[in-house]
Every structure is written in structure tokens, then in C-alpha cells.
Scaffold this active site. Sequence first.
Site, mmCIF file in Angstrom:
data_model
loop_
_atom_site.group_PDB
_atom_site.id
_atom_site.type_symbol
_atom_site.label_atom_id
_atom_site.label_comp_id
_atom_site.label_asym_id
_atom_site.label_seq_id
_atom_site.Cartn_x
_atom_site.Cartn_y
_atom_site.Cartn_z
ATOM 1 N N LYS A 153 0.654 -1.380 0.126
ATOM 2 C CA LYS A 153 0.084 -0.066 0.029
ATOM 3 C C LYS A 153 0.843 1.362 0.021
ATOM 4 O O LYS A 153 0.609 2.133 -0.949
ATOM 5 C CB LYS A 153 -1.114 0.012 1.219
ATOM 6 C CG LYS A 153 -1.642 1.245 1.523
ATOM 7 C CD LYS A 153 -2.447 1.310 2.893
ATOM 8 C CE LYS A 153 -1.806 1.485 4.121
ATOM 9 N NZ LYS A 153 -1.257 2.925 4.385
ATOM 10 N N ARG A 183 1.673 14.513 13.516
ATOM 11 C CA ARG A 183 2.080 14.426 12.189
ATOM 12 C C ARG A 183 2.063 15.357 11.318
ATOM 13 O O ARG A 183 1.431 15.705 10.328
ATOM 14 C CB ARG A 183 1.448 13.055 11.466
ATOM 15 C CG ARG A 183 1.107 11.926 12.093
ATOM 16 C CD ARG A 183 0.408 10.933 11.700
ATOM 17 N NE ARG A 183 1.302 10.143 10.236
ATOM 18 C CZ ARG A 183 0.613 9.270 9.768
ATOM 19 N NH1 ARG A 183 -0.485 8.757 10.040
ATOM 20 N NH2 ARG A 183 1.332 8.659 8.947
HETATM 21 C C1 UD1 Z 1 4.722 6.628 6.504
HETATM 22 C C2 UD1 Z 1 3.912 5.510 6.401
HETATM 23 C C3 UD1 Z 1 3.170 5.143 7.459
HETATM 24 C C4 UD1 Z 1 4.503 4.986 8.770
HETATM 25 C C5 UD1 Z 1 5.551 5.880 8.802
HETATM 26 C C6 UD1 Z 1 6.531 5.731 9.643
HETATM 27 C C7 UD1 Z 1 2.990 5.919 4.138
HETATM 28 C C8 UD1 Z 1 1.865 6.324 3.293
HETATM 29 N N1 UD1 Z 1 2.801 5.881 5.351
HETATM 30 O O1 UD1 Z 1 4.052 7.629 7.048
HETATM 31 O O2 UD1 Z 1 2.363 3.811 7.335
HETATM 32 O O3 UD1 Z 1 3.882 4.432 9.897
HETATM 33 O O4 UD1 Z 1 5.747 6.056 7.374
HETATM 34 O O5 UD1 Z 1 7.411 4.493 9.116
HETATM 35 O O6 UD1 Z 1 4.188 5.413 3.449
HETATM 36 N N2 UD1 Z 1 7.253 14.151 10.966
HETATM 37 C C9 UD1 Z 1 7.622 15.449 11.270
HETATM 38 N N3 UD1 Z 1 7.468 16.325 10.243
HETATM 39 C C10 UD1 Z 1 7.330 16.120 8.855
HETATM 40 C C11 UD1 Z 1 7.116 14.669 8.556
HETATM 41 C C12 UD1 Z 1 7.169 13.854 9.513
HETATM 42 O O7 UD1 Z 1 7.942 16.032 12.360
HETATM 43 O O8 UD1 Z 1 7.308 16.938 8.034
HETATM 44 C C13 UD1 Z 1 7.167 13.071 11.985
HETATM 45 C C14 UD1 Z 1 5.826 12.382 12.266
HETATM 46 O O9 UD1 Z 1 4.999 13.173 13.035
HETATM 47 C C15 UD1 Z 1 6.247 11.096 13.021
HETATM 48 C C16 UD1 Z 1 7.823 11.125 12.266
HETATM 49 O O10 UD1 Z 1 8.353 12.074 11.483
HETATM 50 O O11 UD1 Z 1 6.603 11.176 14.194
HETATM 51 C C17 UD1 Z 1 7.816 9.925 11.100
HETATM 52 O O12 UD1 Z 1 6.707 10.278 10.064
HETATM 53 P P1 UD1 Z 1 6.905 10.071 8.443
HETATM 54 O O13 UD1 Z 1 7.984 9.209 8.361
HETATM 55 O O14 UD1 Z 1 6.917 11.497 7.775
HETATM 56 O O15 UD1 Z 1 5.409 9.131 8.272
HETATM 57 P P2 UD1 Z 1 4.727 9.166 7.206
HETATM 58 O O16 UD1 Z 1 5.536 9.552 5.774
HETATM 59 O O17 UD1 Z 1 3.433 10.002 7.576
#
Ligand code: UD1
Length: 420
Positions: free
Chosen positions: A22, A123
Site C-alpha cells: 500500500k 504528524r
Molecule cells: C509513513 C507511512 C506510515 C508509517 C510511517 C513511519 C505511508 C503512506 N505511510 O507515514 O504507514 O507508519 O511512514 O514508518 O507511507 N514528521 C514531522 N514532520 C514532517 C514529517 C514527519 O515531524 O514533516 C514526524 C511524524 O510526525 C512522525 C515521524 O516524523 O512522528 C515519522 O513520520 P513519517 O516518516 O513522515 O511518516 P509518514 O510518511 O506520514
Amino acid sequence: MDKIYIKGGRELNGEVTVSGAKNACLTLMPLSILTDEPLKMRNIPELSDINTMKQLLNSLGSNIQSDRSMGFLQIHTKKISNHVAIYDIVRKMRASILVLGPLLAREGRARVSLPGGCAIGARPVDLHLFGLEKMGAKLDLKDGYINASVSGRLQAATIEFPSVSVGATENLIMAASLAKGTTVLINVAREPEIIDLCNCVNSMGGRIEGIGTSKLVIEGVDSLKGTEHKVIGDRIEMGTFMLAPAMAGGKVKIKGCSPIYLRSFIEKLVDTGVDIEFGDDEVIVNRQNDYLNPINVVTEPFPGFPTDLQAQMMALTCLARGKSTLEEKIFENRFMHAPELIRMGARIQVQGGMASVIGVASMKGAPVMATDLRASVSLILAGLASKGETLVSRVYHLDRGYENIEKKLLGCGAEIKRVA
Ligand code: UD1
């Protein structure tokens, strides 16, 4: 609203094939915006998140053709007819933010609704914006929307992420692939889904080096062409199905994904005492011991233990002999399955990002409520291994990420059905 009914206590034996990943699809689909030629993809699962991304791309002007029975999807974006990703779609799925980089790279402008928080944590998207700004994008946050523009093309930059983000890495890979010059991305996420994205970009004529490492060097090209790409198997689905016989007993072969992508998860499962045989694209999980050993788990970015398997692994530790701990380091509020598991007889204490679980000899089925995708499947696993009947409500969470889960488990001898 549908519910899942399970009568637990049966051993599972058989074979399951996992669907396409996915999370790989959710970045490959917006990648199609970077070319005016068709992007053809195979191994696409039938999931509500995939439908949401189709709806979003459709709203931007993409022509989408699919053959569900074959897992085939073709996205052709000859022309972008609309630059706005509206709140009504983005609020359903955070991965919608992944159209921002591609729209900016192709069109020089985009207006994308801010996704907002979700059940498992705040997030934010600051890392996505930080990177795009370094590439020359002008960003303005107003009325709940990100208004982004760039005069001419995005410019290459050296971008070092202060922390690892899967989504920000993906957005920047796509943006840099059509930017002017060579972009260097440092401290990127290394998830297999990101490797799949990079391989697809390169087969479209992109130039990405360092694939699979924490530093990517991306030479921007003037245009990308269409291609045909087979999406990798879903490692989280594979891990989830591995836990089913580990908890309920029995022997199940799980096919369709390389177990290499699950190394840190498998190490922990082996520590519990479960037998695992490995093939190139399959594993056989055999529960022979009459007890499971407790384990300590810490979630981390890849190649660490995946946060997306934490809830399911917690369900297993509920039945281990002794005390296990699970530390959640990716999302601040990802233990909502704990109170539901407690309703089934588990002994769990949560304090901040740490959960301690004292294993019990057996759990008992109960009516429980799914709170997010992975939490919902942890309740299904617990139901399969519990005595009596479990009824999981709010299964729309499950339909975001697990294709035909009842059928797959039914094929292994589970007593499970969807009820209206
Ligand atoms: C992706 C996955 C999700 C998985 C996650 C972590 C997809 C569609 N989803 O989510 O299933 O659980 O990776 O493996 O691929 N963060 C910030 N600022 C940002 C972006 C992220 O602080 O701009 C933080 C988030 O709040 C979180 C951490 O970084 O605590 C990791 O998030 P991220 O790796 O970005 O997850 P997603 O891409 O949303």
C-alpha cells in the site's frame, strides 16, 4: 457499518499471498504526475486508500484506468487541469500531501490542503515544506491550505533532514527528479517503498544514485517518460500474517514479499521461539512451542523495527510467558489498541511512549473497537488466538490497508466473517 466476527482458538494452517505494498502505491501513484505519458503499474491492491489517491489524481486531471482482477492500474496525466488538492480528499488520507512535490515540479504551482493531525499523532508536514523551500518554492500557509509556487523550475539544493521522514523523503525525491541541477538529500528514509519509488523514477529516465542508503544524489532531468512497474509486496501485511500462526498455533506459508525487508521484525519473532523457514519471496511460520518468550521492542525508521507492526507485535506479547516492553519512538499516540486488548484479558500498562505487557496464559474474545489501521488488525490477531467470540467494529480502518483479509485467513482455517 461492517464488523468482523471471529471465533478464536483454531490453529491456522495453509498459505497466504500478500498484496502489493500500500505505502509503495501511495507514492508511485502521485509520481505519475511527473510525466505526460502513461505510468502502468501491476500488483496494485484493492484498498480504500488506493481509491482515495485515485480520486485525488482524478481531480487534478489524471486519466485512470484499472483492471481490478489483474491488480493493474494505468495513470495518464496528459495535462494538469486543476492545481488544488481539496480538504475533503486530503483529510481522508495524509499521503495526499505527496502530490505537492510532483505538482510543483511539473507545473510550478500547487495548492494543497494541510492534512492536520490524526489518531496516532500530530504528524506535521514541516519537513516536506523545509525541503521544498530549499529548492526555491515560495510557500504560504493560509486558510488551512499550503499555497506553493516557484518561478521557473525548482532548483537543485543540498538538503539535510533534521529527522527522518518517509513522506518528506518521497516528496523531495519526486520534486528533485525534475528540478534544475543535482540535488543531494541527506538523512533520508530508507524504507523498501522508497527504494521502489527510486527504481521506478529511474526506469522513467530519472537519475537517482545512492538508492537504499541515507544519502541520495538526484540529477534533475528535463522530462520523464512513462514506464511499466511492478509494485513490491507489502512487508507489513507479511509481518501481520506471520503473527497469526505464531499466536494461534499452526503452520502458514506467506508468499509475495521478500523477508529481507522484515529483518528486525523477524529477529524479534525468532526470539519469541517461533520457527521460521525462509525462501526468496516467502516464509513459513511454524508454532511448535507451547509457550512464547517475552521480548523488548523499540520502533525505529527502517531498517529498525517498523512502527506499523508494533500493535500486532503487542498482541503477541500479551500471550508470552513473562514481561515484554514495547517502546514507540515514531508516533506519540500509537497505543490505542492497548485498552481494547485489555478488554480481552491482556495485562498492559502504558506510560508515555512505553508499554509494559505481562503475558497471560490465554485471552478471551470480546466486542472491541478498531481505532486505526494497525490497531484494528492487532485486535483480529488477538481474536484468532483467544477463546470465544470477538467482534471488531469500525473495520473501515482495516479496509484502508488489508486486501481480502477475511478470505485470506479463512483459507488458513480461521473462523472469521464480515457481518453487516
Ligand atoms: C509513513 C507511512 C506510515 C508509517 C510511517 C513511519 C505511508 C503512506 N505511510 O507515514 O504507514 O507508519 O511512514 O514508518 O507511507 N514528521 C514531522 N514532520 C514532517 C514529517 C514527519 O515531524 O514533516 C514526524 C511524524 O510526525 C512522525 C515521524 O516524523 O512522528 C515519522 O513520520 P513519517 O516518516 O513522515 O511518516 P509518514 O510518511 O506520514
